[in-house]
Design a protein around this motif. Structure first.
Motif, PDB file in Angstrom:
ATOM      1  N   ASP A   1      -1.418  12.350 -11.730  1.00  0.00           N
ATOM      2  CA  ASP A   1      -2.421  12.974 -10.849  1.00  0.00           C
ATOM      3  C   ASP A   1      -2.298  12.622  -9.368  1.00  0.00           C
ATOM      4  OD1 ASP A   1      -3.629  10.456 -10.483  1.00  0.00           O
ATOM      5  OD2 ASP A   1      -5.356  10.917 -11.749  1.00  0.00           O
ATOM      6  N   GLY A   2      -1.360  11.779  -9.023  1.00  0.00           N
ATOM      7  CA  GLY A   2      -1.140  11.445  -7.621  1.00  0.00           C
ATOM      8  C   GLY A   2      -1.903  10.238  -7.120  1.00  0.00           C
ATOM      9  N   SER A   3      -2.787   9.676  -7.939  1.00  0.00           N
ATOM     10  CA  SER A   3      -3.584   8.543  -7.458  1.00  0.00           C
ATOM     11  C   SER A   3      -2.729   7.307  -7.183  1.00  0.00           C
ATOM     12  CB  SER A   3      -4.722   8.215  -8.430  1.00  0.00           C
ATOM     13  OG  SER A   3      -4.248   7.931  -9.714  1.00  0.00           O
ATOM     14  N   ILE A   4      -1.711   7.064  -7.968  1.00  0.00           N
ATOM     15  CA  ILE A   4      -0.813   5.942  -7.697  1.00  0.00           C
ATOM     16  C   ILE A   4       0.122   6.293  -6.540  1.00  0.00           C
ATOM     17  CG2 ILE A   4       1.083   4.528  -8.599  1.00  0.00           C
ATOM     18  CD1 ILE A   4      -0.318   4.598 -11.329  1.00  0.00           C
ATOM     19  N   GLU A   5       0.638   7.494  -6.545  1.00  0.00           N
ATOM     20  CA  GLU A   5       1.579   7.901  -5.502  1.00  0.00           C
ATOM     21  C   GLU A   5       0.960   7.828  -4.100  1.00  0.00           C
ATOM     22  OE1 GLU A   5       4.984  11.246  -4.824  1.00  0.00           O
ATOM     23  OE2 GLU A   5       3.215  11.818  -5.963  1.00  0.00           O
ATOM     24  N   LYS A   6      -0.336   8.066  -3.980  1.00  0.00           N
ATOM     25  CA  LYS A   6      -1.027   8.033  -2.690  1.00  0.00           C
ATOM     26  C   LYS A   6      -1.261   6.611  -2.186  1.00  0.00           C
ATOM     27  CE  LYS A   6      -3.432  12.320  -3.623  1.00  0.00           C
ATOM     28  NZ  LYS A   6      -4.693  12.908  -4.057  1.00  0.00           N
ATOM     29  N   GLN A   7      -1.129   5.644  -3.061  1.00  0.00           N
ATOM     30  CA  GLN A   7      -1.353   4.242  -2.693  1.00  0.00           C
ATOM     31  C   GLN A   7      -0.313   3.806  -1.667  1.00  0.00           C
ATOM     32  OE1 GLN A   7      -2.188   1.402  -5.924  1.00  0.00           O
ATOM     33  NE2 GLN A   7      -0.381   0.310  -5.228  1.00  0.00           N
ATOM     34  N   ARG A   8      -0.745   3.184  -0.616  1.00  0.00           N
ATOM     35  CA  ARG A   8       0.173   2.722   0.422  1.00  0.00           C
ATOM     36  C   ARG A   8       0.162   1.214   0.501  1.00  0.00           C
ATOM     37  NH1 ARG A   8       2.297   6.806  -0.457  1.00  0.00           N
ATOM     38  NH2 ARG A   8       2.206   8.668   0.789  1.00  0.00           N
ATOM     39  N   PRO A   9       1.297   0.612   0.698  1.00  0.00           N
ATOM     40  CA  PRO A   9       2.583   1.217   1.044  1.00  0.00           C
ATOM     41  C   PRO A   9       3.490   1.469  -0.150  1.00  0.00           C
ATOM     42  CG  PRO A   9       2.723  -1.141   1.372  1.00  0.00           C
ATOM     43  CD  PRO A   9       1.308  -0.841   0.890  1.00  0.00           C
ATOM     44  N   ASP A  10       3.069   1.095  -1.355  1.00  0.00           N
ATOM     45  CA  ASP A  10       4.005   1.015  -2.474  1.00  0.00           C
ATOM     46  C   ASP A  10       3.890   2.104  -3.538  1.00  0.00           C
ATOM     47  OD1 ASP A  10       1.564   0.190  -3.454  1.00  0.00           O
ATOM     48  OD2 ASP A  10       2.131  -1.911  -3.549  1.00  0.00           O
ATOM     49  N   GLY A  11       2.963   3.032  -3.398  1.00  0.00           N
ATOM     50  CA  GLY A  11       2.759   4.051  -4.423  1.00  0.00           C
ATOM     51  C   GLY A  11       3.995   4.855  -4.771  1.00  0.00           C
TER      52      GLY A  11
END
Length: 104
Positions: A23-33
């Motif tokens: 769903d993108g919730s991890i991918e949106k995490q900065r800086p390491d998503g």
């Protein structure tokens, strides 16, 4: 620094983790998503149920932020070893395993 990582996954949380990967919730995490997503899509699981992957991390403590925000909720016995490059360990695709379990 790139680390070779191994850990045991909590399969009771398969659906929750897969949803967060998709769903993108991890991918949106900065800086390491984005690096977490890359790592999970290249991870494998061996015949002993150990998930293996490589991951780039710039923290002085290996995967500190990644563990605090994601990994410690879904994995146990997480181990890191510095490695010179990304590699794929023999085994079954971890993401495919999650998808197959979520279909049941």
């Amino acid at each position: 620094m790139i680390y070779r990582v191994s850990a045991k996954f909590n399969f009771d949380k398969t659906l929750e983790y897969l949803q967060k990967l998709i769903d993108g919730s991890i991918e949106k995490q900065r800086p390491d998503g984005p690096e977490i997503i890359r790592a999970m899509y290249s991870a494998t699981i061996d015949e002993n149920g150990i998930v293996n992957w490589t991951e780039k991390c710039f923290c002085p403590t290996p995967l500190k932020h990644e563990r605090e925000t994601v990994y410690d909720f879904y994995f146990t016995e997480l181990n890191t070893i510095p490695t010179p490059k990304h590699e794929i360990t023999a085994g079954v695709s971890f993401i495919c395993k999650l998808h197959s379990l979520s279909a049941n």
